[in-house]
Every structure is written in C-alpha cells, then in structure tokens.
Design a protein around this motif. Sequence first.
Motif, PDB file in Angstrom:
ATOM      1  N   VAL A 264     -32.010 -48.778   7.226  1.00  0.00           N
ATOM      2  CA  VAL A 264     -31.874 -49.656   6.070  1.00  0.00           C
ATOM      3  C   VAL A 264     -30.460 -50.233   5.984  1.00  0.00           C
ATOM      4  O   VAL A 264     -30.272 -51.371   5.542  1.00  0.00           O
ATOM      5  CB  VAL A 264     -32.278 -48.931   4.759  1.00  0.00           C
ATOM      6  CG1 VAL A 264     -31.201 -47.968   4.290  1.00  0.00           C
ATOM      7  CG2 VAL A 264     -32.610 -49.949   3.674  1.00  0.00           C
ATOM      8  N   GLN A 265     -29.454 -49.499   6.435  1.00  0.00           N
ATOM      9  CA  GLN A 265     -28.094 -50.049   6.485  1.00  0.00           C
ATOM     10  C   GLN A 265     -28.031 -51.255   7.416  1.00  0.00           C
ATOM     11  O   GLN A 265     -27.407 -52.277   7.099  1.00  0.00           O
ATOM     12  CB  GLN A 265     -27.103 -48.981   6.958  1.00  0.00           C
ATOM     13  CG  GLN A 265     -26.767 -47.936   5.908  1.00  0.00           C
ATOM     14  CD  GLN A 265     -25.834 -46.871   6.454  1.00  0.00           C
ATOM     15  OE1 GLN A 265     -25.108 -47.089   7.425  1.00  0.00           O
ATOM     16  NE2 GLN A 265     -25.858 -45.696   5.849  1.00  0.00           N
ATOM     17  N   THR A 266     -28.686 -51.128   8.564  1.00  0.00           N
ATOM     18  CA  THR A 266     -28.719 -52.246   9.509  1.00  0.00           C
ATOM     19  C   THR A 266     -29.478 -53.431   8.923  1.00  0.00           C
ATOM     20  O   THR A 266     -29.044 -54.581   9.040  1.00  0.00           O
ATOM     21  CB  THR A 266     -29.352 -51.792  10.831  1.00  0.00           C
ATOM     22  OG1 THR A 266     -28.491 -50.831  11.447  1.00  0.00           O
ATOM     23  CG2 THR A 266     -29.545 -52.955  11.795  1.00  0.00           C
ATOM     24  N   ALA A 267     -30.599 -53.156   8.263  1.00  0.00           N
ATOM     25  CA  ALA A 267     -31.385 -54.231   7.658  1.00  0.00           C
ATOM     26  C   ALA A 267     -30.582 -54.961   6.588  1.00  0.00           C
ATOM     27  O   ALA A 267     -30.581 -56.202   6.524  1.00  0.00           O
ATOM     28  CB  ALA A 267     -32.677 -53.669   7.067  1.00  0.00           C
ATOM     29  N   GLN A 268     -29.893 -54.218   5.764  1.00  0.00           N
ATOM     30  CA  GLN A 268     -29.122 -54.825   4.683  1.00  0.00           C
ATOM     31  C   GLN A 268     -27.938 -55.629   5.227  1.00  0.00           C
ATOM     32  O   GLN A 268     -27.661 -56.737   4.766  1.00  0.00           O
ATOM     33  CB  GLN A 268     -28.636 -53.736   3.723  1.00  0.00           C
ATOM     34  CG  GLN A 268     -29.767 -53.109   2.909  1.00  0.00           C
ATOM     35  CD  GLN A 268     -29.339 -51.853   2.176  1.00  0.00           C
ATOM     36  OE1 GLN A 268     -28.322 -51.236   2.499  1.00  0.00           O
ATOM     37  NE2 GLN A 268     -30.110 -51.458   1.186  1.00  0.00           N
ATOM     38  N   THR A 269     -27.240 -55.071   6.206  1.00  0.00           N
ATOM     39  CA  THR A 269     -26.050 -55.726   6.727  1.00  0.00           C
ATOM     40  C   THR A 269     -26.397 -56.952   7.559  1.00  0.00           C
ATOM     41  O   THR A 269     -25.779 -58.009   7.428  1.00  0.00           O
ATOM     42  CB  THR A 269     -25.223 -54.749   7.586  1.00  0.00           C
ATOM     43  OG1 THR A 269     -24.868 -53.619   6.777  1.00  0.00           O
ATOM     44  CG2 THR A 269     -23.956 -55.410   8.105  1.00  0.00           C
ATOM     45  N   ASN A 270     -27.394 -56.821   8.423  1.00  0.00           N
ATOM     46  CA  ASN A 270     -27.694 -57.889   9.376  1.00  0.00           C
ATOM     47  C   ASN A 270     -28.552 -59.007   8.807  1.00  0.00           C
ATOM     48  O   ASN A 270     -28.542 -60.114   9.353  1.00  0.00           O
ATOM     49  CB  ASN A 270     -28.403 -57.318  10.606  1.00  0.00           C
ATOM     50  CG  ASN A 270     -27.483 -56.473  11.456  1.00  0.00           C
ATOM     51  OD1 ASN A 270     -26.339 -56.231  11.103  1.00  0.00           O
ATOM     52  ND2 ASN A 270     -28.002 -55.990  12.564  1.00  0.00           N
ATOM     53  N   PHE A 271     -29.263 -58.740   7.712  1.00  0.00           N
ATOM     54  CA  PHE A 271     -30.077 -59.821   7.151  1.00  0.00           C
ATOM     55  C   PHE A 271     -29.693 -60.184   5.721  1.00  0.00           C
ATOM     56  O   PHE A 271     -29.344 -61.331   5.449  1.00  0.00           O
ATOM     57  CB  PHE A 271     -31.570 -59.512   7.210  1.00  0.00           C
ATOM     58  CG  PHE A 271     -32.398 -60.691   6.771  1.00  0.00           C
ATOM     59  CD1 PHE A 271     -32.579 -61.769   7.623  1.00  0.00           C
ATOM     60  CD2 PHE A 271     -32.934 -60.761   5.503  1.00  0.00           C
ATOM     61  CE1 PHE A 271     -33.292 -62.895   7.218  1.00  0.00           C
ATOM     62  CE2 PHE A 271     -33.649 -61.876   5.081  1.00  0.00           C
ATOM     63  CZ  PHE A 271     -33.824 -62.943   5.937  1.00  0.00           C
ATOM     64  N   VAL A 272     -29.731 -59.226   4.813  1.00  0.00           N
ATOM     65  CA  VAL A 272     -29.434 -59.559   3.417  1.00  0.00           C
ATOM     66  C   VAL A 272     -27.995 -60.049   3.270  1.00  0.00           C
ATOM     67  O   VAL A 272     -27.724 -61.060   2.616  1.00  0.00           O
ATOM     68  CB  VAL A 272     -29.706 -58.359   2.490  1.00  0.00           C
ATOM     69  CG1 VAL A 272     -29.397 -58.733   1.040  1.00  0.00           C
ATOM     70  CG2 VAL A 272     -31.155 -57.906   2.615  1.00  0.00           C
ATOM     71  N   ALA A 273     -27.061 -59.346   3.909  1.00  0.00           N
ATOM     72  CA  ALA A 273     -25.656 -59.779   3.839  1.00  0.00           C
ATOM     73  C   ALA A 273     -25.456 -61.105   4.571  1.00  0.00           C
ATOM     74  O   ALA A 273     -24.629 -61.925   4.163  1.00  0.00           O
ATOM     75  CB  ALA A 273     -24.742 -58.709   4.425  1.00  0.00           C
ATOM     76  N   ALA A 274     -26.210 -61.321   5.647  1.00  0.00           N
ATOM     77  CA  ALA A 274     -26.137 -62.615   6.340  1.00  0.00           C
ATOM     78  C   ALA A 274     -26.649 -63.733   5.445  1.00  0.00           C
ATOM     79  O   ALA A 274     -26.105 -64.846   5.441  1.00  0.00           O
ATOM     80  CB  ALA A 274     -26.939 -62.561   7.641  1.00  0.00           C
ATOM     81  N   LEU A 275     -27.694 -63.452   4.669  1.00  0.00           N
ATOM     82  CA  LEU A 275     -28.194 -64.430   3.704  1.00  0.00           C
ATOM     83  C   LEU A 275     -27.103 -64.791   2.698  1.00  0.00           C
ATOM     84  O   LEU A 275     -26.898 -65.976   2.386  1.00  0.00           O
ATOM     85  CB  LEU A 275     -29.417 -63.856   2.978  1.00  0.00           C
ATOM     86  CG  LEU A 275     -29.935 -64.639   1.770  1.00  0.00           C
ATOM     87  CD1 LEU A 275     -30.373 -66.035   2.175  1.00  0.00           C
ATOM     88  CD2 LEU A 275     -31.072 -63.877   1.094  1.00  0.00           C
ATOM     89  N   ALA A 276     -26.388 -63.784   2.208  1.00  0.00           N
ATOM     90  CA  ALA A 276     -25.288 -64.049   1.268  1.00  0.00           C
ATOM     91  C   ALA A 276     -24.225 -64.938   1.905  1.00  0.00           C
ATOM     92  O   ALA A 276     -23.709 -65.873   1.271  1.00  0.00           O
ATOM     93  CB  ALA A 276     -24.679 -62.728   0.803  1.00  0.00           C
ATOM     94  N   GLN A 277     -23.899 -64.670   3.161  1.00  0.00           N
ATOM     95  CA  GLN A 277     -22.891 -65.481   3.857  1.00  0.00           C
ATOM     96  C   GLN A 277     -23.362 -66.923   4.039  1.00  0.00           C
ATOM     97  O   GLN A 277     -22.590 -67.865   3.866  1.00  0.00           O
ATOM     98  CB  GLN A 277     -22.573 -64.855   5.214  1.00  0.00           C
ATOM     99  CG  GLN A 277     -21.882 -63.504   5.128  1.00  0.00           C
ATOM    100  CD  GLN A 277     -21.918 -62.774   6.455  1.00  0.00           C
ATOM    101  OE1 GLN A 277     -21.250 -63.173   7.414  1.00  0.00           O
ATOM    102  NE2 GLN A 277     -22.697 -61.714   6.545  1.00  0.00           N
ATOM    103  N   CYS A 278     -24.637 -67.097   4.384  1.00  0.00           N
ATOM    104  CA  CYS A 278     -25.177 -68.450   4.541  1.00  0.00           C
ATOM    105  C   CYS A 278     -25.174 -69.187   3.201  1.00  0.00           C
ATOM    106  O   CYS A 278     -24.825 -70.373   3.133  1.00  0.00           O
ATOM    107  CB  CYS A 278     -26.598 -68.389   5.095  1.00  0.00           C
ATOM    108  SG  CYS A 278     -26.708 -67.847   6.818  1.00  0.00           S
ATOM    109  N   GLU A 279     -25.555 -68.496   2.130  1.00  0.00           N
ATOM    110  CA  GLU A 279     -25.533 -69.110   0.801  1.00  0.00           C
ATOM    111  C   GLU A 279     -24.123 -69.557   0.441  1.00  0.00           C
ATOM    112  O   GLU A 279     -23.909 -70.685  -0.020  1.00  0.00           O
ATOM    113  CB  GLU A 279     -26.043 -68.111  -0.239  1.00  0.00           C
ATOM    114  CG  GLU A 279     -27.526 -67.830  -0.176  1.00  0.00           C
ATOM    115  CD  GLU A 279     -28.332 -68.697  -1.132  1.00  0.00           C
ATOM    116  OE1 GLU A 279     -27.798 -69.709  -1.646  1.00  0.00           O
ATOM    117  OE2 GLU A 279     -29.510 -68.361  -1.351  1.00  0.00           O
ATOM    118  N   ALA A 280     -23.159 -68.656   0.640  1.00  0.00           N
ATOM    119  CA  ALA A 280     -21.774 -68.966   0.268  1.00  0.00           C
ATOM    120  C   ALA A 280     -21.227 -70.119   1.100  1.00  0.00           C
ATOM    121  O   ALA A 280     -20.526 -70.998   0.585  1.00  0.00           O
ATOM    122  CB  ALA A 280     -20.910 -67.719   0.435  1.00  0.00           C
TER     123      ALA A 280
END
Length: 250
Positions: free
Chosen positions: A106-122
């Motif tokens: 779940v750490q990998t899922a959160q970092t590699n996708f959800v956090a990437a989504l935040a970076q793309c949004e920003a």
Amino acid sequence: MRKTILITGASSGLGEGMAREFAKYGRNLALCARRTERLDALKQELEKAYPEIKVSVKALDVNQHDDVFAVFKAFKEEFGSIDRVIVNAGMGKGASLGTGYFYANVQTAQTNFVAALAQCEAALEIFREQNSGHLVTISSISALRGMPRAMTVYAATKAGLLALTEGIRADLIKSRSPIKVSAILPGYIRSEINEKVKNTPFMIDTETGCRKLVQAIEKEPVQAYVPTWPWAFIGFLMKRLPLKWVMKLG
C-alpha cells in the motif's frame, strides 16, 4: 526551450541523475525530495560546476499532498514560471499479495500513483495558468503487463500512471491546450530502487540511463522507451505474448 525544470525525488537515483544532465544543458532546476541534506549537497555541486544556472531545493514528501501544491507554487513564485515538471518520485517496496506485506504494497500504491496524481494536479494548475508547460511522468516498462512477486503492485501503479498520463493528454487535446505531456518508460536502469537486483539482462548504469532519459524528454514525445533498444522491441513483444512467455523476457 524549457528553461526551468522541476524534478521530484531528486535526492537520489534517476531524479538526481537527470538533474545533473539538465544542468549540463544550462537549465535552472527546482529540486525537491525528503532528504534535504542530499539536495543541499547536489545544489552546491551543480552551482559550482555550472555557475550560470540557478538551483533551488525544497523538502517534500510527495505523500503529503497539501505540501506538493505548496512546494510547486513556491517554486513558481521563486522562478516566475515552471516550464517542465518531471513526476519522478516513487518507490519499489512490495511482495506477493496475500503474504503479509500489505503495509509495503500500500505504501508503493500510495506513493507511485496517488502522490503522482497530486504532482500532476499541482503541475497542471501552474501550466494552465501559464498556458504553457511540459508534464513528464516516469512510468516503467513494467507498466505494459502484470508482474509477479515484489513487482506486482509496482507494475500496477506504473500502468495506472501511464493511463493517467494519456488521459491528461486526451483532455488537453480536447481543449486545444498548448501544454505538452510525455510518458517515459525506462527499461532497466541501475538506481537505488533496484540496487540489490543482480544478474538482470540489459541493465545499464545510472549515468548512461539518465543521459538517455534527458535526451528522450527533450524531444517531448507522447511516449518513449528508454533506452529505445532493446526496450521498444521488448515492449512490442510484452503487449502481445502470453503472460507465461512475458515472464521469461526479463
């Protein structure tokens, strides 16, 4: 020319290597990561070697989503504009599902996708305001098919990131935006995320890999395999062969 480039996960591995390569091109750098002592050392190194460029560093844990938006905006205010954002931060923890390692998966899922989504949004908030920019996501050759054991969740997140990137591009095409979007699929490039992996075919060293990554990014492709050979050919096979055969390609 994309003068100012923001790179996440820039304190090590591919992020650090790409920063060094872009510095050779005379680009200004906005670098962020969790390990600020390594960022500070990199800043000193690059500004000494390339005094004509500006390097700014900021602490950022990409899983702190509010901080992603705040740091990106701070870089924008400092430089006046951000011309390219490279969504690079990620991790490779994990194990076969059902073996007691949900916490790592779940750490990998959160970092590699959800956090990437935040970076793309920003990034896109800034680019839409500027009506210009180049968004780059660092996916992986593993995004093309499901992978076993420790790679299962990692590959799934990279596939998700690849689809997200294409969706962003579709949205921008529909709105006739000048913003560019590229998905980069590295093959096997030696970095901290895979430093313990041994006897891997086609593995190239970090410096060579980062040089080829930057060369690909500079062309602003829709999608690129890095290095092109043999990964474009392997990617062609991966998408078409039965899964049990795909497992033999690596």
